[in-house]
Design a protein around this motif. Sequence first.
Motif, PDB file in Angstrom:
ATOM      1  N   TYR A   1       0.803  -1.225   0.000  1.00 17.04           N
ATOM      2  CA  TYR A   1       0.000   0.000   0.000  1.00 17.04           C
ATOM      3  C   TYR A   1       0.840   1.281   0.000  1.00 17.04           C
ATOM      4  O   TYR A   1       0.429   2.301   0.562  1.00 17.04           O
ATOM      5  CB  TYR A   1      -0.961   0.046   1.196  1.00 17.04           C
TER       6      TYR A   1
ATOM      7  N   TRP B   1       1.159   3.819  -1.894  1.00 15.06           N
ATOM      8  CA  TRP B   1       0.537   4.467  -3.036  1.00 15.06           C
ATOM      9  C   TRP B   1       1.072   5.880  -3.226  1.00 15.06           C
ATOM     10  O   TRP B   1       1.314   6.604  -2.256  1.00 15.06           O
ATOM     11  CB  TRP B   1      -0.981   4.541  -2.847  1.00 15.06           C
TER      12      TRP B   1
ATOM     13  N   TYR C   1     -11.162  10.334  -4.942  1.00 14.70           N
ATOM     14  CA  TYR C   1     -10.417  11.453  -4.364  1.00 14.70           C
ATOM     15  C   TYR C   1     -11.151  12.180  -3.243  1.00 14.70           C
ATOM     16  O   TYR C   1     -10.527  12.701  -2.329  1.00 14.70           O
ATOM     17  CB  TYR C   1     -10.088  12.476  -5.455  1.00 14.70           C
TER      18      TYR C   1
ATOM     19  N   PRO D   1      -5.616   1.330   2.565  1.00 11.83           N
ATOM     20  CA  PRO D   1      -5.816   2.734   2.177  1.00 11.83           C
ATOM     21  C   PRO D   1      -7.288   3.062   1.951  1.00 11.83           C
ATOM     22  O   PRO D   1      -8.109   2.190   1.653  1.00 11.83           O
ATOM     23  CB  PRO D   1      -5.026   2.866   0.880  1.00 11.83           C
TER      24      PRO D   1
ATOM     25  N   ARG E   1      -8.271   6.219   0.099  1.00 11.74           N
ATOM     26  CA  ARG E   1      -8.491   7.093  -1.049  1.00 11.74           C
ATOM     27  C   ARG E   1      -7.201   7.186  -1.842  1.00 11.74           C
ATOM     28  O   ARG E   1      -6.154   6.666  -1.426  1.00 11.74           O
ATOM     29  CB  ARG E   1      -8.936   8.497  -0.620  1.00 11.74           C
ATOM     30  N   ILE E   2      -7.285   7.855  -2.981  1.00 15.31           N
ATOM     31  CA  ILE E   2      -6.099   8.178  -3.768  1.00 15.31           C
ATOM     32  C   ILE E   2      -5.784   9.647  -3.554  1.00 15.31           C
ATOM     33  O   ILE E   2      -6.692  10.502  -3.557  1.00 15.31           O
ATOM     34  CB  ILE E   2      -6.326   7.872  -5.254  1.00 15.31           C
TER      35      ILE E   2
ATOM     36  N   HIS F   1      -3.602  12.453   1.720  1.00 18.08           N
ATOM     37  CA  HIS F   1      -2.902  11.186   1.929  1.00 18.08           C
ATOM     38  C   HIS F   1      -3.881  10.048   1.689  1.00 18.08           C
ATOM     39  O   HIS F   1      -5.088  10.196   1.863  1.00 18.08           O
ATOM     40  CB  HIS F   1      -2.364  11.143   3.370  1.00 18.08           C
ATOM     41  N   SER F   2      -3.365   8.906   1.314  1.00 20.33           N
ATOM     42  CA  SER F   2      -4.236   7.758   1.026  1.00 20.33           C
ATOM     43  C   SER F   2      -4.903   7.192   2.278  1.00 20.33           C
ATOM     44  O   SER F   2      -5.844   6.395   2.172  1.00 20.33           O
ATOM     45  CB  SER F   2      -3.441   6.654   0.314  1.00 20.33           C
TER      46      SER F   2
END
Length: 557
Positions: free
Chosen positions: A85, A87, A136, A503, A505-506, A542-543
């Motif tokens: 993770y 990311w 997002y 995680p 979100r992106i 942040h993710s």
Amino acid sequence: MKKISLILTIIFLGQIFQSCHDDFDDMNVSPNNAEEVSPNYLLSYVISETTMRFYDLVNEHTDIAGAMQYTQRGTEFNAANQNCYQWGKGSWSGYYDILRTNQLMYEAGEEENNQFFMAASLIMKSFIFGLLADLYGDCPYSEALQANSSLLFPKYDAQKDVYEGVLTDLRTASEILEGLDSRLSVLASSDLLYGGERDKWIKFANSLRLRYCLRLDNKKGELGINTVNEFNDAASKVFESNDDNATLVLLGLSEDNSAAGGSVRSSNKPYAFKPGKPLVDYLKERNDPRLQRWINPVERKWDFTATEETTVNYIDIFGDSYEMTILPTNNTSLDTSVYVGLPIGYDNLEFLGNYNRGEGVRDYPDERSTYISYLSPIYFENSNDYVNPSLITYAEVEFILAEAAYLGDYGVSSVEEHYKAGIEASMDQYKILSEAQGFDFEEFYNQQTVSYNSSSITNKHELILTQKWIALWLQAEAWFDWRRTGYPDFEPAANPAYGPALPLRIAYPEPFADPQYVEKYEEAVANLVKTSYVPSNQSNDHSYSKMWLLQGTEKPY
């Protein structure tokens, strides 16, 4: 004929849109005027680009597929990204590229007084903006796509407002379509999803409405739109079989229309991508034939009863034959199964390359351990019916209805009926019911670990969402469901980048240097709430930060 038409469309669009793809960093750059391009071509472009972007978000090679424990990387290369993770920041320029073209389609529909193109544009707009909000959080919405009005730095709309706009547009699109003739005014070859069938577009719009009503279940009290009423209005007009699936047929001719693991997009067969052990074990424990559609048997199998090394032909439930070497062992730490998945969350080559090897020979490249299963050969092809990407499927709709019945707020009855239909639809999607030799669906379903009526399963909500996770194999919706419910109850990575959790979100794309853009970006970032897994010296962006959708819900953690 449909494939030939699509080939011509792709060639034509490659010429039409070349200038539009030179610089799409700014989401508000205006492309060619609408009157220069037929909305039929615009429709083909929007459908194919949207579906391929959605497919590339969660195919077997992606970070989200790793988080959902569908696949793991079997080498050190980028293993931390997918398995642990780690990311990075996302990119949404491609989505806004499609939205600009989609807006052209709407305007062309208005100019030609063709309401189908307007309705289709609203549906595709809803799909993309809903996805951006899913990934997002807050995102440019109401002020996006307005460069012609000199609005170059759109605000990030609240995630709640985007979702409300999505539901409103989907309802409007359905109402428009319901007033049209059953054969739409569109070239059948340009409609890559439904060939101009009005009723299937109506079902598509309303199936998406169900998806988003359930997405907002934990926050429905904060909305300005009644999601229960929306759900009830949509529920009678949704997918009824796999024939309704919003699926794009891959041609396998170029990167834009080929599967991720075929030779067009992968110079070498991607043996590095292994099935995750939790997925493999769950399917094995239930004798689920989907395992044999998606996963290969090991090439070298350990056996406690064997006395010498032998080579056999293993024949799976579909009649496919695989050469397998049987190896004797008394090492109880080894997995002696025909199908072996890779444990979750490791990025160390010594572990990844040697897992389940024991004292066996290591005569293979790092990514090709013969003691772990590969993905099925269908994932090494440029095109295959089982790999064609879908925006939403009948199986998902049945699981939505099952969960809605379980929750009790949406006017849906018979949880088991929809739960069972979801499993059956998933198996039918992969032609299990027609091709698996000797398979009895009722026998499978009546297992204590599968049946909704099982007395040994007390958490029925988790059962529904776990079977839905299986049915959503390599689809992003599994991640969104997990965030909303905490199910399946995954064990996190063994070596997670930011702590023992998945995680949420992106992270936003890096903002442009212009102060106006940075200001709007920072306003959106301020609306995010850090969880304990975000290092104190790092941004809210942040993710592991919570967007509005998750704030105050205590889900998934």
